[in-house]
Structure formats: structure tokens, C-alpha cells
Enzyme design. Structure first.
Site, PDB file in Angstrom:
ATOM      1  N   ASP A 104     146.657  -3.268 -50.118  1.00 47.45           N
ATOM      2  CA  ASP A 104     146.695  -3.862 -51.384  1.00 47.45           C
ATOM      3  C   ASP A 104     148.063  -3.171 -52.252  1.00 47.45           C
ATOM      4  OD1 ASP A 104     147.029  -0.808 -51.673  1.00 47.45           O
ATOM      5  OD2 ASP A 104     145.607  -0.885 -53.371  1.00 47.45           O
ATOM      6  N   GLU A 105     148.820  -3.601 -51.690  1.00 48.67           N
ATOM      7  CA  GLU A 105     150.386  -3.127 -52.503  1.00 48.67           C
ATOM      8  C   GLU A 105     151.508  -4.171 -51.751  1.00 48.67           C
ATOM      9  OE1 GLU A 105     152.136   0.659 -52.233  1.00 48.67           O
ATOM     10  OE2 GLU A 105     150.090   1.699 -52.941  1.00 48.67           O
ATOM     11  N   HIS A 155     133.243  14.584  -6.531  1.00 43.75           N
ATOM     12  CA  HIS A 155     131.680  14.659  -7.388  1.00 43.75           C
ATOM     13  C   HIS A 155     130.933  13.856  -5.543  1.00 43.75           C
ATOM     14  CE1 HIS A 155     129.010  13.124  -9.835  1.00 43.75           C
ATOM     15  NE2 HIS A 155     128.672  11.933  -8.930  1.00 43.75           N
TER      16      HIS A 155
END
Length: 659
Positions: A200-201, A592
Site C-alpha cells: 500500500d505504499e 526407530h
DNA sequence: TACATACAC
DNA sequence: AATGGTGTATGTA
């Protein structure tokens, strides 16, 4: 003296006055606000919270810093001061010599941009106090809400207290980007090289337009604002000055829907600057303001020039230069250069937890997002930074610079988890990853930008891809973060399969219902409803996907592993319990596997006798039970830590042997 | 290079 | 119940 009286009494009888927030600073649309009430409410809502405690900690740190600086200032002898005064005067002259009054810069700033866009797509919001954002954080408030003290960066639940009528609208960056693009098309007509500062700028060098069309600066500015309005239905404010720093200050003066022109005239600039509070200058924030005021009694830009000797004595050369420049009303006038991006990051906040499985899951997601984002821009990076915010709001960063650059989510994950492991155990409320130190892509594997499957599906034809496009790369935002579950290309084909899936269709109906409720509650636009739909659709597809992956692989490979061996489905998921461990977790995966092996051996030993005597049929059934269990886990993967036999936490805890 | 701060939107 | 996400610059060690 009146001031010291004030401060001393405030800490005892009026505690809210010592809680220094940013919410009561003068800002456009906040004129008639009862600041004391805002201050009190913010304090009441905040005190006692972890956030508040952290703010106090920061405040204390700042006070300390100020004391240190005071002490240093006190150490300066008259001889030192006159020395530094000469240094300063010299520097002032040098900087003055660089003054360029030949350019005319215009800064445009859309008025309450997000809020204005939302009002455009839902006019019933007009005239009513409204905020864009959530109960946790507000992005923008419209002017009706600002009258109550509601403003950007304020948490929504506090805003509610200030303004019970406040309407909340969720952010929708696709919409803002669309309107931003419309404004930029207008800007382009005035300066093809304009600098977009944000959605917006923008900064425009209008020197040439004014000359070529032989009209006044005021006329050009009026016309530009009018054209922006015609193109978007949105108002904006503009400031014009001989440099960008001043132009930015000027655009704030007659906000909203106004403009302010500062002539290219040294005397006019010095007059303008002299009474200007330093906090109005971009780059001078809360802390700097505080330091300059409390240590050097500097309030206005004129003061900056008066006290310049202190800067040369006590600040770094670049800080001194900055302060002196501001005092002279100098700022950038040069043509915008194309700057390449320096870093790319993503981070997520969640409710504070110590759940290491959850951390791991976040790292997986962040790695995949970051990897995909880097791929989109053809980047490889060498420095990876892990960002953590603890439950007490303390922010930590941990960085790692590698020999060669990388991009793959697996590599990122590998190093990110190494960094994280070293911090455990912790209770966190945010995890983020940042990549920097970029090398350009060699192999040119730029992914095609047509992959935005969902976006195309949701909102067709919003795109005008031929915009000017400067370095406004900060435009990555929610719209993209919503899509991260789709960034793994290997999953995309499956997601299309799912579109025909019966269960998804059914869920769609449900979702529609929810959306309507949302709509009524919030009086929001249809865009918002679609946003919500998008979000939850993704979540479900993800589940569906995982299930499909699983069953496919399971049936496909069942012939090959008659010993119930662990295999990594999709190179990723444990076939026995469904835990997700990418190949980069080598040690973790070994552990694992060992775990499952041990588990199996124990099971076999315990039931060896009975089992051997069972008929074949029953043995099959037992095996199915294991598979069924796994599938169930996948469905419930939102709470992955409740599976008793998944020792993933142990992987994290054993941080040492991986370092 | 690593880390923390400050700042902007 | 609840205080964001992305990016840049800078100081310091």
C-alpha cells in the site's frame, strides 16, 4: 519539572502510565482518542500475562541501556565536547554538500488499505468500526474503529474491550494484492521506475512528469490520487518533497485522502523539519526516540542538529550520519537500484508447548515451505537460521553456515533439527526458519508458477502478471502459507484424485455450512468464505493423501516383506507405526528400526509358544491388526504424540551424539 | 560468522 | 484464551 512530577506519581498511583505501548502514539485518525482510557485498558488486559512480563523485561533492558549512555555522556569532558563539536560541524558541512534539490519525490500511502479493500467488497461495513485481523492480532483498523483507539498491531481481544461493536474481518492477501496491482498500474504512468515499499505504499520520482507535461506538482499529485481512486475506488494520501524521507513524512500530514507538498527550498525544509518530532521519521522507532529524549533531551529534528556532537562522540559513524542527515532534512534522492533479496524465511506461532514431536512436525512443514519458496525464485542458500520464541516470549536465533549451498527440504530439515536439538528441552510458542547467503540457481530448475492449483480453482482470472514489480517480494503471505501442503510435487497428482473422492465432497458440504455461519457472524464478503474453505480443504486432503499413500504402498509391497520388516513409505513414513522420519534422519531412523525390532522380538518371545500353534488364518488376522492400527494413527495425526510406542521424543532428547 | 536489536508495514 | 509474519540494517563479539 512538571514532567518529573508526572513520571514519579504515575508509577505508584497510576500504574498503567508506566506500561509503554506503541498504541497511543499520534497516528492518523487518532485525534479525538481518549488516550488515557486506551492506555488503561491495554494495561488491564495485558498485565500478568507472559507477554506483559516480557515487555517489562525489555523495558528494563532499555532503561539499562539509557543509563549506560547517560554515564558515557557524563564522562565527556569540555575538551572532548569541543573536539567532537568540530568533528560534527565538519560532517554537517560534508552532508550538506550532498543536498540535492533537483528531484521531486512523491510518496503515496493508501488509506487504511486492508480495511478499505474489505469495505469495497462488503459495503455494509461502511461507517462501522471494523478491523482486519483476528482476536490475536489486528492488521489494520478503519477510521471508525480508530476513534476508539483501535489500531494496527493491537491484539483483537484488547480492541474488543475498547470498542465492543468492533467487527472483525479476516485478512485476505489475494484481495489486497489484486488492488495493490491496480494502484501500481496507475503509479507506473507517472514513474515507470517507481519503488513499491509495500502493498500500500510507493515512492515515485515525478520530476520528469511535471517537466514534460508542464503542470504543477500539486496538479500531478491531485491527478494521481484521482486516478488511483478511479482505478480502485480507494482513497490515498500523498506527500511530496525533494527526497523520499521527507516525502514519507509529508504523506502522513493530511491523511486520510489528502496531500501535503514541501517545496524544493532549503529554508522551507529547515522550517518544516525544525518542529518535527523525531518519531515521525522513518527509522526512528520507540527505542531510539526514548534514548534520544532521555539521554540527550532531543525531541525535534532541530534538536538533532544542535546535539550532533554527541552522536560523533557516542554513536557509530553510520548512526551519527543518519541523525545529522535527518537534522538537515536530507534523504534519498537517487534512482532506485534493483536490490536482490538477502534472505527468505517463514515462521509460525502456536500455543506454547514442549512437545518435541510437535516441534519436529513444525520443522518438517517449515522446511518444505521454505524449500518450495526458494525453488520458486531459483535460490540456494548457505546460511540457515533457526528462530525460536519461548513460552516467555524470549526470542532466540541459532544459525549455521554451510560449505555449500542447499535448498532441498530434506537438507534444510536435517540442519534445522540439529540446531533445534541443541536447545532442548524448551517450551516454545514459535518456530521459524530463515535462509540467507544466496547463490543464484545454476541448473535453472525454476518451477513453473502455474502450479498454484488451488488459487486458480478458487478465484479465476484475478491475475495481471505484467506488473512492474520491483523488490516488493515481501508480498509472500498467508495466501502462500496456506498452500504449503501442496508444495511437495510428488503429492500433487494424488490431490487431483482426491477431488473425486466421495468423502471430500461430503465434507465440502459441511464446510459450506460453516462458511455461511462465518459470513453471518462477521458480515463478511464471499472472498472470506472461500478463504476459509480453502484452508480446511487442504487439511482434509492431506489426511486423505496420507491414507492413500499408505494403503497403496502397503498392498504393493506386502509380497516382499513377509517378515513385517520396517520400510519407509514414500521414503518418509514408517510402515509399522506411521511416524514420519525423512531419510536425512539417519540415526533416528536406525534407532526407530531398532525399536521396532526389539518390540517385535519381545512380542515374539512372549507369545512364541502360543503363536506357533495358531492356525495360519489367525496369524494373518494378527498382521492385519497392525496395519489397521497404523491407518488409524494416520487419521489422528493431529495428535501424534499419543501413540505410546512411538519414541520420537527420544530422538530429540538424545541431542548430544549428533553434534 | 553468530546473535541480538531495532524498525517498518 | 488470546500479543503476527517477512524482510532489512546494524552493532557487537
Amino acid at each position: 519539572m512538571a514532567k518529573s512530577e508526572e513520571t514519579s506519581s504515575s508509577s505508584s498511583s497510576r500504574p498503567w502510565e508506566s506500561y509503554h505501548t506503541v498504541y497511543t502514539n499520534a497516528k492518523a485518525g487518532m485525534d479525538g482518542v481518549d488516550k488515557e482510557k486506551v492506555q488503561r485498558v491495554v494495561y488491564e488486559m495485558s498485565k500478568g500475562s507472559k507477554y506483559f512480563e516480557n515487555e517489562e523485561r525489555k523495558e528494563a533492558y532499555m532503561k539499562q541501556k539509557i543509563e549506560n549512555m547517560r554515564a558515557q555522556r557524563a564522562k565527556l569532558k569540555p575538551a572532548d565536547i569541543s573536539h567532537y563539536q568540530r568533528v560534527a560541524d565538519k560532517r554537517i558541512a560534508e552532508l550538506e554538500a550532498t543536498r540535492d534539490l533537483t528531484r521531486t519525490w512523491l510518496h503515496v500511502d493508501m488509506d487504511a488499505f486492508y480495511a478499505a479493500v474489505e469495505t469495497l467488497s462488503n459495503p455494509s461495513l461502511k461507517g462501522r468500526p471494523m478491523a482486519v485481523g483476528t482476536m490475536s492480532m489486528i492488521s489494520t483498523a478503519n477510521y471508525e474503529a480508530r476513534k476508539f483507539g483501535v489500531r494496527a498491531a493491537m491484539p483483537g481481544f484488547i480492541a474488543c474491550k475498547l470498542c465492543p461493536e468492533l467487527i472483525f474481518v479476516p485478512t485476505d492477501f489475494k484481495k489486497y494484492t489484486y488492488y495493490s496491482d491496480l494502484t501500481r498500474k496507475v503509479f507506473q504512468e507517472y514513474d515507470p521506475n517507481f519503488m513499491a515499499a509495500s502493498l500500500d505504499e510507493a515512492y515515485l520520482d515525478i520530476t520528469n512528469v511535471c517537466k514534460e507535461r508542464d503542470i504543477t506538482v500539486a496538479e500531478v499529485t491531485e491527478e494521481l490520487r484521482q486516478n488511483v481512486y478511479k482505478a480502485t475506488g480507494l482513497t490515498c494520501s500523498a506527500g511530496v518533497a525533494p527526497n523520499r524521507l521527507l516525502a514519507k513524512v509529508c504523506s502522513d500530514i493530511n491523511k486520510p485522502n489528502g496531500q501535503f507538498l514541501l517545496p524544493n527550498d532549503r529554508a522551507a525544509i529547515m522550517t518544516f523539519i525544525s518542529s518535527l518530532p523525531i518519531r515521525k521519521i522513518g527509522g526512528i522507532g520507540k527505542v531510539t526516540e526514548h534514548i534520544l529524549k532521555d539521554v540527550f533531551e532531543i525531541k525535534t529534528c532541530e534538536d538533532l542538529l544542535q546535539k550532533s556532537s554527541f552522536f560523533c562522540a557516542l554513536f557509530s559513524p553510520s548512526s551519527a550520519d543518519f541523525f545529522i542527515s535527518v537534522g538537515l532534512g536530507l534523504g534519498g534522492t537517487d534512482a532506485p537500484q534493483v536490490r536482490s533479496r538477502k534472505s527468505m524465511s517463514n515462521e509460525r506461532t502456536f500455543s506454547a508447548t514442549k512437545d518435541e514431536t510437535f516441534f519436529h512436525q513444525k520443522l518438517v512443514e517449515l522446511s518444505e515451505m521454505l524449500s518450495a519458496d526458494m525453488e520458486k525464485e531459483g535460490l540456494h542458500g548457505r546460511t540457515l537460521t533457526l528462530k525460536l520464541k519461548t513460552a516467555s516470549f524470549e526470542v532466540k536465533t541459532r544459525a549455521l553456515t554451510l560449505q555449500s549451498s542447499l535448498r532441498s527440504s530434506k537438507d534444510i530439515l536435517k540442519h534445522a533439527s540439529k540446531l533445534l536439538k541443541a536447545e532442548l528441552p524448551v517450551s516454545l510458542r514459535l518456530i521459524g526458519l530463515r535462509m540467507s547467503h544466496f547463490n543464484e540457481d545454476k541448473d535453472g530448475t525454476l518451477s513453473d508458477p502455474t502450479q498454484r492449483t488451488l488459487l486458480n480453482y478458487i478465484k479465476p482470472g484475478d491475475d495481471n502478471t505484467n506488473l512492474v514489480d520491483d523488490e516488493h517480494s515481501d508480498v509472500k503471505d498467508h495466501s502462500e502459507s496456506h498452500c504449503y501442503t501442496y508444495t511437495n510435487p510428488s503429492r500433487d497428482p494424488l490431490s487431483e484424485l482426491n477431488d473425486n473422492n466421495e468423502q471430500v465432497v461430503e465434507d465440502n458440504g459441511l464446510e459450506d455450512h460453516e462458511c455461511k455461519d462465518q459470513l453471518n457472524a462477521v458480515k463478511s464478503s464471499e472472498f472470506d468464505a472461500q478463504g476459509i474453505e480453502t484452508h480446511s480443504l487442504e487439511g482434509r486432503n492431506q489426511d486423505q493423501l496420507t491414507m492413500i499413500d499408505f494403503s497403496e504402498k502397503e498392498t504393493g509391497s506386502s509380497s516382499s516383506h513377509d517378515k513385517e520388516a520396517l520400510i519407509w513409505l514414500e521414503d518418509y513414513k514408517c510402515s509399522l507405526c506411521g511416524v514420519e522420519l525423512p531419510p536425512s534422519f539417519l540415526e533416528e531412523r536406525q534407532e526407530h528400526a531398532d525399536f521396532h525390532l526389539a518390540e517385535k522380538m519381545q512380542m515374539e518371545e512372549e507369545s512364541a509358544h502360543a503363536y506357533r500353534n495358531l492356525p495360519l488364518k489367525n496369524r494373518m488376522r494378527q498382521k492385519e491388526a497392525v496395519v489397521g492400527q497404523s491407518k488409524g494413527r494416520k487419521k489422528l495425526k493431529q495428535s501424534p504424540s499419543n501413540g505410546k510406542h512411538i519414541p520420537i521424543d527420544a530422538f530429540f532428547s538424545k541431542a548430544s551424539h549428533n553434534l
